[in-house]
Design an enzyme around this catalytic site. Structure first.
Site, PDB file in Angstrom:
ATOM      1  N   ASN A  75       5.378  -1.281   5.165  1.00  0.00           N
ATOM      2  CA  ASN A  75       5.323  -1.611   6.592  1.00  0.00           C
ATOM      3  C   ASN A  75       5.437  -0.539   7.446  1.00  0.00           C
ATOM      4  O   ASN A  75       4.774   0.200   8.500  1.00  0.00           O
ATOM      5  CB  ASN A  75       6.331  -2.862   7.120  1.00  0.00           C
ATOM      6  CG  ASN A  75       5.644  -4.180   6.478  1.00  0.00           C
ATOM      7  OD1 ASN A  75       4.304  -4.202   6.288  1.00  0.00           O
ATOM      8  ND2 ASN A  75       6.599  -5.122   6.471  1.00  0.00           N
TER       9      ASN A  75
ATOM     10  N   GLU B 229       8.638 -11.184   2.019  1.00  0.00           N
ATOM     11  CA  GLU B 229       8.290 -10.772   0.722  1.00  0.00           C
ATOM     12  C   GLU B 229       8.657 -11.200  -0.180  1.00  0.00           C
ATOM     13  O   GLU B 229       8.717 -10.960  -1.557  1.00  0.00           O
ATOM     14  CB  GLU B 229       8.690  -9.209   0.534  1.00  0.00           C
ATOM     15  CG  GLU B 229      10.034  -8.970   0.504  1.00  0.00           C
ATOM     16  CD  GLU B 229      10.728  -8.635   1.771  1.00  0.00           C
ATOM     17  OE1 GLU B 229      11.900  -8.076   2.039  1.00  0.00           O
ATOM     18  OE2 GLU B 229      10.147  -9.252   2.870  1.00  0.00           O
TER      19      GLU B 229
END
Length: 600
Positions: A452, A487
């Protein structure tokens, strides 16, 4: 003799009644000639002026130096102003205004209007949203620009004026608008006169026709007794028809109520078969529904001995190919549907089943041999049944879709946390009853934050979808791949021994390690996962205990350097495992009958 006065009064009463009908028809015609044309003509004029205003706006935009950009910049050159000033002479509009997006008048044939702002609600609620706004009103002659020079013969105190706003879009967004004022008095009066003359002629013909019919009825009064007898017989037929209709309406209502309560398509088709045998007793029937791939239609239900094939192709039915109901047996030249073969010549219908504008299936009806002559009369009822069935199928599918959306993660398509908890609870109850194994694998993407931070959240989403695809493919049967959040992923493996669960986790790790994800023109860094494995009952008997054990094993894998698999361990693991193996052996010794009964 006592009945003779009544017999003599009957024709007289009928004559007076017919005269009253004539007077009522004449009065109604007069009212229609006066009252009906105005709204009809106004709608015709509105449609015509909307189209003309759109054409005028197009001409203006074509002749402006910057087209739609002029409304954004607010700048007009001398050539633009000269062209705009000449438009009242070449169009039906006597006044033209150009508005910017905020409602300010950019230019007008009446200079005093320039710089004013239109703050009416319709400007922002209708015009600014890209729609044409039309208004018609009566205005004093003094407010119509150039009226004296254009129409010196009409000196009415007021004139009918149409006001049309046409939006101007630039680059897909609202840039401004063009307003046209048009004097429609003469045109409206011409249309009104024409429509009134037409209505008057039609009304005269209708009144004359009623008069002729009335005279004919008066002359045929001697046949009234015979007509009454015929009417009585017809009333009996109507009553019987109404009773049949009431029965059909009741059954349709009950069918709709039952269909709306169905929880699955299988249950729905069972109800359809039962009801259709009562609603359409003169027809053999069957229903086919499109498969998910829409390549074939699967046979789902039949009644009254209707032939039902496992599958048919869409091109085998003329009703589906033509997009409407196909009736065999009503035309001189006909072709038999391939799915109706073998065919014995009996009439049949093919009704496409539609839901929300989409064809979802087919209802096939064939006349039963004893009552083939009455078969055509069932078409309206069959059509209504097809509509009821189509809506029910759509509702069941929509309910299934909504349920699927409520238990699925929108990004990855895996099951969400709520479904994970519910499934694990059910699997544990089943494992306790059947003395079966169950394993849980907790998975976490290593260093996911770097994806990210270094490549953006879109790249991170691609990584999550790639990992979820591997996990989903690894599941089989009742096994569930879930994404509790972020995640983190969880695999629930009912009936999988500890050794196999560990092997599955390692294979998952290797499969993820081989993933290559491209984002834009570059390839993202290698993806790895850490996994923790927990088993029932060795690491817990409750869902929260198993999930906690799997998470602790996952943390241990991360602490050891990531990209590896760890198994949860407890101090009492060896003892619990021995007890469990003894329970498994005892369940096997009881035999399949006892085990099956216990699971039930």
């Amino acid at each position: 003799m006592a009945n003779q006065p009544a017999g003599q009064l009957l024709p007289l009463l009928k004559t007076y009644s017919l005269l009253l009908v004539l007077l009522a028809a004449a009065a109604l015609s007069a009212w229609a000639v006066y009252a009906l044309p105005a709204p009809v003509v106004d709608r015709m004029l509105e449609a015509d002026l909307r189209k003309q205003a759109t054409d005028w706006r197009r001409r203006i935009l074509l002749h402006l130096e910057d087209g739609g950009g002029t409304f954004l910049s607010g700048q007009l050159d001398a050539h633009d102003i000269e062209y705009l000033s000449l438009l009242p002479e070449t169009t039906e509009a006597y006044r033209i205004k150009l508005f910017q997006a905020d409602g300010r008048v950019l230019w007008s044939t009446r200079p005093a209007d320039i710089g004013t702002v239109n703050r009416e609600p319709y400007f922002q609620q209708i015009v600014a949203k890209g729609a044409v706004y039309y208004a018609q009103d009566s205005k004093p002659v003094a407010q119509i620009d150039g009226f004296e020079t254009r129409d010196t013969g009409a000196m009415a105190a007021t004139r009918d004026v149409a006001e049309i706003y046409t939006p101007v879009l630039q680059g897909g967004r609202f840039a401004g608008a063009v307003e046209f004022y048009a004097d429609i008095t003469a045109l409206r009066e011409t249309f009104l006169n024409r429509v009134r003359i037409s209505l008057a002629l039609v009304s005269a013909v209708m009144v004359a026709a009623i008069g002729i019919v009335s005279l004919t009825v008066i002359r045929t009064n001697r046949f009234s007794l015979r007509q009454m007898q015929q009417r009585a017989a017809k009333d009996q037929e109507i009553m019987a028809s109404q009773m049949q209709l009431a029965r059909e309406v009741k059954l349709l209502g009950e069918l709709n109520e039952w269909l709306q309560s169905c929880r699955s398509l299988d249950e729905l088709f069972k109800m359809v078969s039962e009801f259709m045998s009562h609603l359409l007793p003169d027809a053999e029937g069957s229903i086919y529904v499109f498969s998910n791939s829409r390549d074939v239609l699967a046979g789902c239900a039949s009644w009254n001995g209707g032939a039902l094939k496992d599958h048919i192709r869409p091109d085998e039915c003329w009703g589906l190919r033509r997009g409407r109901t196909y009736e065999f047996g009503a035309s001189e030249v006909e072709f038999t549907c391939a799915h109706a073969v073998p065919h014995d010549g009996r009439s049949y219908f093919c009704f496409p089943i539609l839901a929300h504008g989409e064809t979802v299936g087919l209802m096939h009806l064939r006349a039963m041999p004893p009552r083939a002559g009455d078969f055509a009369t069932c078409k309206p009822l069959a059509q209504m049944c097809a509509e009821q069935i189509s809506m029910a199928i759509a509702n069941v599918r929509m309910r299934d879709q909504l349920h699927d959306q409520s238990v699925r993660d929108p990004l990855t398509g895996l099951f969400n946390r709520r479904h994970m908890t519910e499934s694990l609870r059910k699997f544990l109850s089943s494992s306790a009853l059947n003395c079966a194994r169950l394993s849980v694998i907790a998975v976490d993407v290593d260093h996911f934050k770097k994806f990210n931070d270094n490549h953006g959240h879109d790249a991170g989403d691609m990584v999550l979808r790639a990992v979820s695809t591997v996990l989903d493919k690894a599941c089989d049967g009742s096994e569930a791949a879930c994404r509790p959040g972020g995640e983190e992923f969880t695999l629930i493996l009912p009936g999988v021994p500890p050794e196999d669960a560990l092997t599955r986790a390692e294979l998952l790790r290797q499969a993820v390690e081989e993933i290559t994800v491209s984002y834009g023109e570059k390839t993202l860094p290698q993806i790895t996962i850490s996994a923790g494995v927990a088993h029932y009952p060795a690491h817990g008997l409750l869902p929260q205990d198993l999930l906690r054990a799997a998470d602790e094993a996952l943390y241990a894998a991360k602490a050891k350097g990531r990209n590896q698999v760890c198994v949860a361990a407890t101090s009492a693991e060896a003892g619990q495992d021995a007890e469990w193996r003894a329970a498994e052996q005892a369940a096997s010794a009881r035999g399949p009958a006892e085990g099956s009964n216990k699971a039930g």
